[in-house]
Scaffold this active site. Structure first.
Site, short mmCIF file in Angstrom:
data_model
loop_
_atom_site.label_atom_id
_atom_site.label_comp_id
_atom_site.label_asym_id
_atom_site.label_seq_id
_atom_site.Cartn_x
_atom_site.Cartn_y
_atom_site.Cartn_z
N ASP A 291 4.55 12.95 36.89
CA ASP A 291 5.00 12.66 35.13
C ASP A 291 3.97 13.69 34.56
O ASP A 291 3.98 13.30 32.87
CB ASP A 291 4.87 11.52 35.12
N ARG B 205 17.98 6.82 35.74
CA ARG B 205 17.75 7.74 36.06
C ARG B 205 17.80 5.85 37.36
O ARG B 205 17.96 6.12 38.36
CB ARG B 205 16.62 8.59 36.43
N MET C 13 6.92 19.87 41.93
CA MET C 13 8.12 18.13 42.63
C MET C 13 9.55 18.95 41.49
O MET C 13 10.85 18.42 42.33
CB MET C 13 7.58 17.23 42.78
N LYS D 172 6.34 1.27 33.64
CA LYS D 172 8.16 1.36 33.57
C LYS D 172 8.66 1.18 34.59
O LYS D 172 10.22 0.89 35.41
CB LYS D 172 8.16 2.69 32.92
N ASN D 173 8.41 2.09 35.60
CA ASN D 173 9.05 2.33 37.02
C ASN D 173 8.38 0.95 38.39
O ASN D 173 9.00 1.41 38.93
CB ASN D 173 7.59 3.90 37.22
N ASP E 293 16.79 11.84 33.02
CA ASP E 293 15.93 13.34 32.58
C ASP E 293 16.32 14.32 33.63
O ASP E 293 16.57 14.23 34.96
CB ASP E 293 14.38 13.10 33.25
#
Length: 428
Positions: free
Chosen positions: A312, A93, A334, A22-23, A117
């Site tokens: 994540d 995002r 984080m 996804k990223n 998120d």
């Protein structure tokens, strides 16, 4: 509005193929704006976030064609606006990564602050720092306005190794005049995918995979055909699910080198796997016991930038630890709100002490019972799915849109693995 209804107590078993990252997919979709020529992208996951990114491309004037499942052809020959649509921008995002390509292509971009998120403060200062070094004028007044007469290469030191800021800086720099050096760059696999895609389009990026990127600007980029790599966060989620439910799963299509940072932290919970080529198998014979640190000290699982353990997966590790014998400290460095979902796990019977917004002590194993849960974000939502699958009785999970932003066909895939899960329309 949809909910998941899950009956716990059924171990998953079977084989799946890893979805596209996804990223990586989000910035690679945005990068198609950097050329007028057609770009073909393979292995784009069919999730809510990529759907929104594709709709944004269409709104900007791109021609988008779905060739087959997970495969898209995109041509941005005629971009008709530099303004991102307000409602779509607020949904994801990743919409922030349209800024770099639009500035490079049109010299300007207008957008609302991105959504996504709610896991704590997610600062955008690093994006602005990088843009300003390249010659961008920025105005912030309820929305972001970026303008540049000309982008000029610069020596940039990022104040944090931000993934999306690195992506934006790279996409702006590839068409800037002269050389750009980005120090303290993020180096995650998804950034490597983006850089490799840009290089296949004609960019000149050196240092891919390191925290120093050197970019020689070019006058234009061309077409390419590129395949998105596997999603190692999804892979880690399924590893945790298999171990927590005492199931067995084989995940095909992995990149073994991207799984190495996961191995050490999972081993602290007694979880192991074997790798054969591009297939990873989690056995159902795990001895789920916390491995103490030297001197019988409580071990710590903490996140850090690549190649450290990914942030994540801290939500996933938290729920998996509830099914493991022993005590472990989960330290999420984080994002200061990511751990706030643990109150729901506690209501299900988990033995967790939330020390502060970043640290939780988990003791197990705990017998969980079904509950009504609400997903606050993608990864906490997946953690709740795993908790429900371990629990006695039925659970309901609301706000599943958040989960489906990051996991492709989750219900269908879990059903094929033997999970008792249904997606129901609560209005009906």
């Amino acid at each position: 509005m949809y909910e998941y209804v899950i009956e716990g107590g059924y171990p998953i078993q079977g084989t799946i193929t890893a979805s596209g990252n996804k990223n990586a997919a989000l910035p690679c979709l945005a990068a198609t704006l950097l050329t007028k020529e057609p770009v073909i992208l393979h292995n784009i996951p069919e999730i809510q976030d990529t759907n929104v990114m594709i709709e944004i491309l269409k709104s900007l004037g791109a021609k988008v064609e779905k060739l087959s499942k997970n495969n898209w052809k995109i041509q941005c020959e005629n971009i008709t606006t530099h303004e991102l649509p307000r409602e779509l921008t607020k949904k994801v995002r990743g919409s922030i990564v349209f800024a770099g390509p639009l500035i490079a292509r049109l010299g300007k971009c207008e957008m609302m602050p991105p959504g996504g998120d709610v896991i704590g403060r997610r600062r955008l200062d690093t994006h602005f720092l990088a843009f300003e070094h390249l010659g961008v004028n920025i105005s912030v007044n309820g929305h972001f306005s970026f303008n540049a007469n000309k982008l000029v290469g610069a020596d940039i030191f990022l104040d944090e190794a931000s993934v999306t800021a690195t992506e934006n800086a790279v996409m702006a720099a590839v068409l800037a005049e002269g050389e750009t050096i980005i120090q303290n760059a993020a180096s995650e696999p998804h950034i490597q995918d983006l850089c490799n895609m840009l290089n296949s389009m004609g960019a000149k990026i050196k240092g891919v995979g390191s925290n120093i990127l050197k970019i020689e600007g070019v006058k234009k980029l061309g077409s390419c055909e590129f395949t998105i790599g596997p999603d190692y966060i999804e892979i880690g989620s399924y590893i945790g699910m298999a171990a927590a439910t005492k199931g067995k799963i084989t995940i095909k299509g992995i990149r073994p080198e991207e799984i190495r940072p996961l191995k050490y932290s999972f081993s602290k919970l007694g979880i192991s796997w074997r790798i054969d080529g591009d297939a990873l198998t989690v056995p159902n014979t795990q001895d789920l016991k916390v491995n103490a640190d030297l001197g019988n000290m409580i071990p710590k699982i903490d996140d850090m930038p690549w190649p450290g353990f990914p942030a994540d997966l801290t939500s996933i590790m938290t729920v998996v630890a509830t099914q493991v014998e022993g005590t472990v400290l989960i330290f999420e460095k984080m994002f200061e709100s990511r751990m706030f979902f643990v109150d729901k796990l506690i209501s299900m019977g988990a033995k967790i002490t939330l020390c502060d917004p970043h640290r939780a002590v988990v003791s197990g194993p705990s017998m969980l019972h079904g509950d009504h849960l609400v997903s606050p974000d993608i990864r906490a939502g997946m953690a709740m799915v795993i908790a429900a699958m371990c629990a006695h009785g039925k659970s309901r999970i609301s706000n599943v849109y958040q989960i489906e932003r990051g996991y492709e066909d989750l219900v269908g895939r879990l059903q094929k693995l033997g999970a008792h899960i249904e997606k129901v329309d609560v209005e009906e």
